[in-house]
Design a protein around this motif. Structure first.
Motif, PDB file in Angstrom:
ATOM      1  N   LEU A 221       4.320  -1.087   4.852  1.00 10.52           N
ATOM      2  CA  LEU A 221       4.259  -2.255   4.005  1.00 10.52           C
ATOM      3  C   LEU A 221       3.740  -3.320   4.677  1.00 10.52           C
ATOM      4  CD1 LEU A 221       7.889  -2.122   2.453  1.00 10.52           C
ATOM      5  CD2 LEU A 221       5.749  -1.030   1.664  1.00 10.52           C
ATOM      6  N   ILE A 222       3.128  -4.258   3.791  1.00 12.86           N
ATOM      7  CA  ILE A 222       2.622  -5.764   4.116  1.00 12.86           C
ATOM      8  C   ILE A 222       3.464  -6.896   3.468  1.00 12.86           C
ATOM      9  CG2 ILE A 222       0.500  -7.204   4.208  1.00 12.86           C
ATOM     10  CD1 ILE A 222      -1.179  -4.616   4.165  1.00 12.86           C
ATOM     11  N   GLY A 223       4.051  -7.637   4.250  1.00 15.02           N
ATOM     12  CA  GLY A 223       4.809  -8.730   3.710  1.00 15.02           C
ATOM     13  C   GLY A 223       3.913  -9.932   3.590  1.00 15.02           C
ATOM     14  N   PHE A 275      -5.580 -12.464   6.866  1.00  6.72           N
ATOM     15  CA  PHE A 275      -6.211 -13.154   5.835  1.00  6.72           C
ATOM     16  C   PHE A 275      -7.668 -13.330   5.948  1.00  6.72           C
ATOM     17  CE2 PHE A 275      -1.997 -14.808   5.549  1.00  6.72           C
ATOM     18  CZ  PHE A 275      -1.512 -14.833   4.180  1.00  6.72           C
ATOM     19  N   ALA A 276      -8.473 -13.033   5.035  1.00  7.39           N
ATOM     20  CA  ALA A 276      -9.888 -12.917   4.984  1.00  7.39           C
ATOM     21  C   ALA A 276     -10.518 -14.611   5.644  1.00  7.39           C
ATOM     22  CB  ALA A 276     -10.605 -12.575   3.393  1.00  7.39           C
ATOM     23  N   LYS A 284      -8.149 -13.479  -0.299  1.00  9.06           N
ATOM     24  CA  LYS A 284      -8.409 -12.078  -0.023  1.00  9.06           C
ATOM     25  C   LYS A 284      -7.597 -12.041   1.425  1.00  9.06           C
ATOM     26  CE  LYS A 284     -12.375 -10.623  -2.055  1.00  9.06           C
ATOM     27  NZ  LYS A 284     -13.957 -10.110  -2.146  1.00  9.06           N
ATOM     28  N   ALA A 285      -7.290 -10.568   1.826  1.00 11.03           N
ATOM     29  CA  ALA A 285      -6.771 -10.080   2.957  1.00 11.03           C
ATOM     30  C   ALA A 285      -7.244  -8.734   3.208  1.00 11.03           C
ATOM     31  CB  ALA A 285      -4.878 -10.363   3.107  1.00 11.03           C
ATOM     32  N   TYR A 286      -7.322  -8.452   4.395  1.00  8.82           N
ATOM     33  CA  TYR A 286      -7.630  -7.129   4.997  1.00  8.82           C
ATOM     34  C   TYR A 286      -6.445  -6.293   5.970  1.00  8.82           C
ATOM     35  CZ  TYR A 286     -12.527  -9.045   3.866  1.00  8.82           C
ATOM     36  OH  TYR A 286     -13.336  -9.636   3.310  1.00  8.82           O
ATOM     37  N   SER A 287      -6.465  -5.004   5.864  1.00  7.55           N
ATOM     38  CA  SER A 287      -5.472  -4.468   6.627  1.00  7.55           C
ATOM     39  C   SER A 287      -6.104  -3.098   6.987  1.00  7.55           C
ATOM     40  CB  SER A 287      -4.412  -4.280   5.775  1.00  7.55           C
ATOM     41  OG  SER A 287      -4.266  -3.400   4.885  1.00  7.55           O
ATOM     42  N   CYS A 288      -5.591  -2.707   8.191  1.00 11.28           N
ATOM     43  CA  CYS A 288      -5.829  -1.198   8.674  1.00 11.28           C
ATOM     44  C   CYS A 288      -4.820  -0.450   8.922  1.00 11.28           C
ATOM     45  CB  CYS A 288      -6.945  -1.282   9.766  1.00 11.28           C
ATOM     46  SG  CYS A 288      -6.285  -1.858  11.343  1.00 11.28           S
ATOM     47  N   GLY A 289      -4.714   0.830   9.173  1.00 12.23           N
ATOM     48  CA  GLY A 289      -3.576   1.669   9.389  1.00 12.23           C
ATOM     49  C   GLY A 289      -3.860   3.135  10.012  1.00 12.23           C
ATOM     50  N   PHE A 290      -2.665   3.661  10.208  1.00  7.00           N
ATOM     51  CA  PHE A 290      -2.877   5.085  10.712  1.00  7.00           C
ATOM     52  C   PHE A 290      -3.124   6.003   9.851  1.00  7.00           C
ATOM     53  CE2 PHE A 290      -0.818   5.683  15.017  1.00  7.00           C
ATOM     54  CZ  PHE A 290      -1.037   4.478  15.535  1.00  7.00           C
ATOM     55  N   ASP A 291      -3.361   5.639   8.360  1.00  9.82           N
ATOM     56  CA  ASP A 291      -3.980   6.537   7.500  1.00  9.82           C
ATOM     57  C   ASP A 291      -5.605   6.454   7.559  1.00  9.82           C
ATOM     58  OD1 ASP A 291      -4.429   3.789   6.455  1.00  9.82           O
ATOM     59  OD2 ASP A 291      -3.279   4.173   4.619  1.00  9.82           O
ATOM     60  N   THR A 296      -8.776  -3.745   1.374  1.00  8.62           N
ATOM     61  CA  THR A 296      -8.898  -5.161   1.025  1.00  8.62           C
ATOM     62  C   THR A 296      -7.971  -5.742  -0.107  1.00  8.62           C
ATOM     63  OG1 THR A 296     -11.416  -5.165   1.408  1.00  8.62           O
ATOM     64  CG2 THR A 296     -10.640  -7.156   0.131  1.00  8.62           C
ATOM     65  N   TRP A 297      -7.314  -6.775  -0.118  1.00  7.01           N
ATOM     66  CA  TRP A 297      -6.455  -7.005  -1.042  1.00  7.01           C
ATOM     67  C   TRP A 297      -6.635  -8.357  -1.783  1.00  7.01           C
ATOM     68  CZ3 TRP A 297      -2.054  -3.799  -1.264  1.00  7.01           C
ATOM     69  CH2 TRP A 297      -1.934  -2.913  -0.232  1.00  7.01           C
ATOM     70  N   ASP A 298      -6.242  -8.411  -3.063  1.00  2.00           N
ATOM     71  CA  ASP A 298      -6.004  -9.834  -3.623  1.00  2.00           C
ATOM     72  C   ASP A 298      -4.553 -10.093  -3.511  1.00  2.00           C
ATOM     73  OD1 ASP A 298      -5.133 -11.585  -5.944  1.00  2.00           O
ATOM     74  OD2 ASP A 298      -7.441 -11.125  -6.612  1.00  2.00           O
ATOM     75  N   VAL A 299      -4.351 -11.251  -2.566  1.00  4.74           N
ATOM     76  CA  VAL A 299      -3.139 -11.330  -2.251  1.00  4.74           C
ATOM     77  C   VAL A 299      -2.267 -11.967  -3.483  1.00  4.74           C
ATOM     78  CG1 VAL A 299      -1.810 -12.763  -0.604  1.00  4.74           C
ATOM     79  CG2 VAL A 299      -3.716 -11.989   0.117  1.00  4.74           C
ATOM     80  N   GLU A 300      -2.817 -12.828  -4.152  1.00  6.83           N
ATOM     81  CA  GLU A 300      -2.043 -13.444  -5.377  1.00  6.83           C
ATOM     82  C   GLU A 300      -1.601 -12.496  -6.068  1.00  6.83           C
ATOM     83  OE1 GLU A 300      -2.321 -16.889  -8.911  1.00  6.83           O
ATOM     84  OE2 GLU A 300      -3.984 -16.702  -7.191  1.00  6.83           O
ATOM     85  N   SER A 301      -2.370 -11.288  -6.543  1.00 10.47           N
ATOM     86  CA  SER A 301      -1.852 -10.293  -7.508  1.00 10.47           C
ATOM     87  C   SER A 301      -1.246  -9.050  -6.747  1.00 10.47           C
ATOM     88  CB  SER A 301      -3.129  -9.743  -8.268  1.00 10.47           C
ATOM     89  OG  SER A 301      -4.175  -9.151  -7.497  1.00 10.47           O
TER      90      SER A 301
END
Length: 431
Positions: A221-223, A275-276, A284-291, A296-301
């Protein structure tokens, strides 16, 4: 057409360009093919008649010249009559070790974002602040378990002595700690704890305004959080024997915060969320992981709007260049993947930086330079130029037999944390 040498080697027509203040008049030079970087740099200095010599490096077709022009031309199959356009820029001086800040425990995260100070986060649950003279300024016990990440929350206030530090930990919480760096009596007090995750936190980061935070966790998860301090607790204390000891150690004045949104899409642990950068990418925000994905995320929605799959490349860290054009992701397969965000419908990496050991952390240059520092499990930090990523521009061994776990870069100061504590290096030059 200017002839540049009495060398007996065949010559090749060259036009020089630069984005530095040291521009040559527009003309074509005939350059001996046995020349390398050193001779080209001498030519530029002589042609400009500089009072103090400035070493330059050279880009040919987007690659830093590391051989003679002859070898380069043979490798690329460039014709004898094709005029080469060569861009020159100031060379990076060899990095210098400035100081070391010993720690008894591993340093998992560092920040150079407070002027004239360094912040470290350690496996002993402490946040520490040092000044540039290596003097310890603050030592705050914030978490009950190893801290994995710390960031300085930007403040619109003109008060340069008071700051908020945000930290994430294996104790499943993040904390906001207010520090005062008053020369008379520095203080630290934790003012809020952030509750969402059910597994250790891997990162915490702030937006440019300091109004919002992102946490990432092994729980996938991302909070999303605001940085306001509530009047009342937003989260009830959990009941259960495993929390009794922790409850007793949490003062009532530390307000428990709940997230304003939760970003769900990763299918394995999330290593980093940020955050971008830049006004065009606001929200916008970005994330990476073990998957093995970058999302890329629209943080508001709260919606994942793009997923880049890079098969069998679990990712450990993520960074973005200040201009918002490039993302860089460090992976367990000993690579740093490059993602050019200007490419439409980006679905895979657009380049790669190979490492001899697993790269664990990345820092980009704030000053608009095309440079990146990576730290690796072999105890070595490497400086790269994004215009030519076949090999590092230079590397510097921080420790023998100990891993580099964190890196931050502000101005010409690079802070490096890891199993050996923290070291401060200086990188000067480049463009």
């Amino acid at each position: 057409m200017a002839s540049s040498s009495s060398s007996t080697a065949p010559s090749h027509p060259v036009v020089f360009t630069t984005q530095t203040p040291y521009a040559l008049p527009s003309q074509k030079f005939m350059i001996p093919l046995d020349w390398k970087r050193y001779q080209l740099s001498q030519l530029i200095n002589k042609a400009l008649d500089l009072p103090k010599p400035i070493p330059f490096d050279f880009l040919v077709h987007g690659e830093i010249l590391r051989t003679s022009l002859w070898e380069w031309r043979a490798e690329k199959g460039v014709g004898e009559e094709d005029t080469l356009e060569i861009e020159y820029f100031e060379s990076v001086m060899p990095p210098q070790r400035m100081s070391e800040l010993p720690h008894e425990e591993w340093v998992s995260s560092v920040s150079c974002r407070i002027p004239q100070h360094f912040v470290t986060a350690s496996y002993d649950g402490h946040l520490r602040v040092f000044d540039y003279s290596q003097n310890p300024v603050l030592n705050a016990f914030v978490h009950q378990a190893p801290i994995t990440s710390v960031c300085v929350v930007p403040s619109p206030s003109s008060d340069t002595e008071s700051r908020i530090l945000a930290s994430g930990s294996h104790d499943l919480t993040a904390c906001l700690t207010r520090i005062s760096l008053s020369s008379e009596s520095p203080t630290a007090s934790t003012i809020a704890s952030l509750h969402l995750h059910t597994s250790p936190l891997s990162s915490i980061s702030s937006d440019a305004s300091g109004s919002h935070l992102l946490t990432s966790s092994w729980d996938g998860l991302i909070g999303v959080w605001d940085t306001s301090i509530p009047d009342d607790h937003q989260v009830n204390l959990e009941r259960g024997d495993d929390r009794k000891k922790r409850r007793k150690t949490v003062p009532a004045n530390i307000k428990r915060k709940a997230p304003i949104a939760v970003l769900k899409s990763h299918t394995a642990r999330v290593s980093k969320a940020l955050f971008a950068a830049g006004e065009p990418a606001k929200g916008k925000a970005y994330s990476c992981g073990f998957d093995s994905t970058v999302r890329t995320w629209d943080v508001e929605s709260g919606v994942c709007i793009n997923t880049i799959n890079v098969p069998e490349r679990p990712m450990l860290d993520l960074a973005e260049t200040p201009d918002g054009n490039v993302l860089l992701a460090a992976s367990t397969d000993r690579t740093v993947s490059i993602f050019d965000l200007r490419v439409s419908s980006l679905s895979s990496s657009t380049g790669m930086m190979m490492h001899p050991a697993t790269p664990s952390c990345i820092a980009t240059s704030e000053s608009g330079k095309q440079q990146v520092v990576t730290g690796s499990y072999d105890g070595v930090a490497r400086l790269w130029d994004l215009r030519s990523t076949k090999g590092a521009v230079t590397s510097f061994r921080v420790w023998d037999g100990m891993k580099v776990l964190a890196v931050d870069w502000v101005g010409d100061v690079v802070g490096i944390g890891g199993e050996g504590g923290m070291e401060v290096w200086r990188i000067a030059g480049g463009s």
